[in-house]
Write an enzyme that holds these catalytic residues in place. Structure first.
Site, PDB file in Angstrom:
ATOM      1  N   ARG A 341       1.000  -1.241   0.269  1.00 59.00           N
ATOM      2  CA  ARG A 341       0.120   0.238   0.175  1.00 59.00           C
ATOM      3  C   ARG A 341       1.025   0.900  -0.117  1.00 59.00           C
ATOM      4  O   ARG A 341       2.096   1.001   0.949  1.00 59.00           O
ATOM      5  CB  ARG A 341      -0.747  -0.097   1.541  1.00 59.00           C
ATOM      6  N   ARG A 356       2.124   0.639  10.091  1.00 61.75           N
ATOM      7  CA  ARG A 356       1.265   1.522   8.826  1.00 61.75           C
ATOM      8  C   ARG A 356       2.785   1.227   7.996  1.00 61.75           C
ATOM      9  O   ARG A 356       3.347   2.833   7.685  1.00 61.75           O
ATOM     10  CB  ARG A 356       1.101   3.032   8.733  1.00 61.75           C
ATOM     11  N   GLU A 428      -6.808  -1.270  15.154  1.00 59.45           N
ATOM     12  CA  GLU A 428      -7.494  -2.588  15.196  1.00 59.45           C
ATOM     13  C   GLU A 428      -6.412  -3.493  13.609  1.00 59.45           C
ATOM     14  O   GLU A 428      -5.171  -2.621  13.956  1.00 59.45           O
ATOM     15  CB  GLU A 428      -8.204  -1.786  13.070  1.00 59.45           C
ATOM     16  N   SER A 431     -10.919  -5.807   9.128  1.00 59.04           N
ATOM     17  CA  SER A 431     -12.154  -6.052   9.275  1.00 59.04           C
ATOM     18  C   SER A 431     -12.478  -7.016   8.151  1.00 59.04           C
ATOM     19  O   SER A 431     -11.920  -6.934   7.155  1.00 59.04           O
ATOM     20  CB  SER A 431     -11.261  -4.906   8.602  1.00 59.04           C
ATOM     21  N   ARG A 470       0.681  -6.591  12.838  1.00 54.96           N
ATOM     22  CA  ARG A 470      -0.127  -6.065  13.882  1.00 54.96           C
ATOM     23  C   ARG A 470      -0.294  -7.120  14.907  1.00 54.96           C
ATOM     24  O   ARG A 470      -0.455  -6.371  16.363  1.00 54.96           O
ATOM     25  CB  ARG A 470      -1.383  -5.531  13.185  1.00 54.96           C
TER      26      ARG A 470
END
Length: 506
Positions: A341, A356, A428, A431, A470
């Site tokens: 990303r 991130r 988070e 999701s 994560r």
């Protein structure tokens, strides 16, 4: 992508859904959609009428000649010539209107489910439940990057030399711990929850990215590969000149329809037709212009790829342009892949550590199911992801995202957020989203019930099961000791070759 028929029949619900989403000027968007939809249908009707009339006249010409009425046959031929021009212009107009309509529709997000909390951002999210006890420390807990760097097993400096910011080099026991987490998750999902493991491509075409709605809206957030070879368009031009435009257009119809600048192509096509009719000496030059444009587009389509931002893209697209038998649903697949990303909209956020990254690994869950099953499948998928955190004994909470915080393609999303003692906050880690038939319409993915004549669009769901990087962060921060060592969760010890602790250097 939304159903235009539903929009026509439910304009107020459409505007309300977009308003809840925080979409700019939904009423104006509705007006534009309905206007383009009407133009599109009118253009198609006129074109079909002209084509039908041309077919009728062709028969009448034969009848006139058979009856010796040559004058009438010539008159009909003149009408055919006029219809030919009208049809060509109508096809150009149809392409133009259709592209404008599809582009507008593709930019509209999915509409939220009726039970999603309405609000502009994450502050409107609703916490459903908290699971597990937060660890208590007799010392000030450290953040993951402090722990990893002190162990000498997490190296951001070397990664920056290799690739720049937002990359990391994991070494030794931490590299093994990341692999152990992924293997543990895959084993759980495949042996206990009925998911089939997939090893998908990491490079995908634009059509696949469009299908799951990463394109066109989020192109800047993706990494793209393109090979810049010199393009030899002369053979393409030679074919165009030898066969003539009509035969060429028929052969490459699909490619021409996908050409990104429809107005530009329509102008070039019109110039060729006029030049052909007038015997223009510059006709070969026009042929070269069109051939070059189309061959560049063809080469780009052949070489252009996107690095996947999530395995959701290849896994969901496994059913693109397919009709699945209902008896085979739900289809449940999982994959452990790197994800890439650009994080274009995340400047200044989480610049330290692994929260991130431009590259990270994730175990993805995807379900393909029927409309009747999708709500239950959403709960099941979320529970599957939760089970990973329960086994790792990491405290977490489940949050229902508000209308303003959901992803573009989702109609309802649950976030799993793990407790990170070093940050003193929940972050988070997964999701899980129900996308309804939104992605299926973009992919043309359908199913057929036994004995049914018609097909229906499938419902697609995706979720992290969970983000491996994560999860590594969560283990480091929740299982840290005062001396900087890290205890290994019991569920991972077999995957670590019996190692129960990662020791700090002496």
């Amino acid at each position: 992508m939304l159903d235009i028929k539903w929009i026509r029949e439910n304009p107020e619900a459409f505007v309300t859904g977009l308003t809840d989403r925080g979409f700019d000027d939904p009423q104006d968007t509705l007006t534009q959609i309905l206007k383009l939809d009407e133009q599109r249908r009118e253009t198609i009707q006129k074109l079909q009428a002209a084509q039908a009339r041309r077919n009728t006249i062709s028969k009448e010409i034969g009848q006139a000649k058979a009856g010796g009425n040559d004058d009438w046959a010539e008159t009909l031929k003149e009408e055919v010539a006029q219809l030919k021009t009208a049809i060509q212009e109508g096809e150009d107009q149809e392409r133009e209107v259709e592209k404008a309509f599809q582009d507008l529709l593709a930019a509209i997000p999915n509409l939220p489910s009726s039970d999603v909390p309405v609000g502009p951002d994450a502050d409107s999210n609703e916490v459903m439940r908290e699971v597990g006890k937060k660890p208590k420390f007799a010392f000030e807990p450290k953040q993951h990057f402090e722990l990893g760097e002190a162990l000498g097993l997490m190296d951001f400096e070397t990664a920056a030399k290799l690739s720049g910011a937002r990359f990391v080099v994991l070494k030794g026991a931490l590299a093994r711990l990341e692999r152990a987490l992924a293997q543990f998750m895959l084993d759980s999902h495949t042996t206990e929850h009925g998911y089939t493991e997939i090893n998908p491509p990491l490079l995908v075409r634009s059509e696949a990215m469009f299908g799951t709605a990463q394109l066109p809206k989020f192109g800047d957030d993706q990494f793209r590969t393109r090979k810049s070879d010199d393009i030899n368009y002369e053979p393409f031009a030679r074919e165009l000149m030898e066969t003539g435009w009509e035969a060429f257009e028929k052969k490459y119809q699909r490619q021409i329809r996908k050409y990104p600048n429809v107005l530009e192509l329509a102008t070039m096509m019109a110039a060729i037709r006029q030049a052909t009719e007038k015997g223009d000496p510059h006709l070969p030059e026009y042929y070269l212009v069109v051939a070059r444009a189309l061959s560049e587009e063809r080469r780009i389509a052949e070489l252009d790829r996107w690095l996947i931002p999530t395995a959701e893209v290849p896994l969901t697209n496994l059913v693109r342009e397919e009709i699945v038998e209902e008896a085979k649903l739900p289809l449940r697949v999982t994959a452990w892949t790197p994800c890439f990303r650009a994080e274009a909209g995340a400047a200044g956020k989480d610049t330290r550590g692994m929260i991130r990254q431009h590259q990270f690994t994730k175990v993805e869950l995807v379900s393909i199911t029927t409309p009747e099953q999708s709500a239950n499948e959403h709960e099941r998928m979320t529970a599957t992801a939760e089970e990973v955190l329960k086994r790792l004994e990491i405290p977490y909470r489940v949050v229902t995202l508000s209308t303003g915080d959901m992803g573009f393609a989702a109609r309802k999303t649950y976030d799993l957020e793990v407790w990170l003692p070093g940050q003193g906050d929940y972050r988070e880690i997964s999701s899980c989203s129900n996308c309804g038939d939104f992605q299926a319409r973009r992919m043309n993915a359908r199913y057929k019930a036994k004995g049914a004549k018609d097909t229906r669009f499938v419902h697609t769901l995706n979720g992290s099961g969970v983000a491996v990087g994560r999860a590594l962060i969560a283990v480091l921060e929740n299982y840290q000791e005062e001396d900087g060592s890290i205890r290994i969760p019991a569920a991972l010890v077999p995957y670590m070759g019996g190692l129960s602790k990662i020791e700090a250097p002496k």
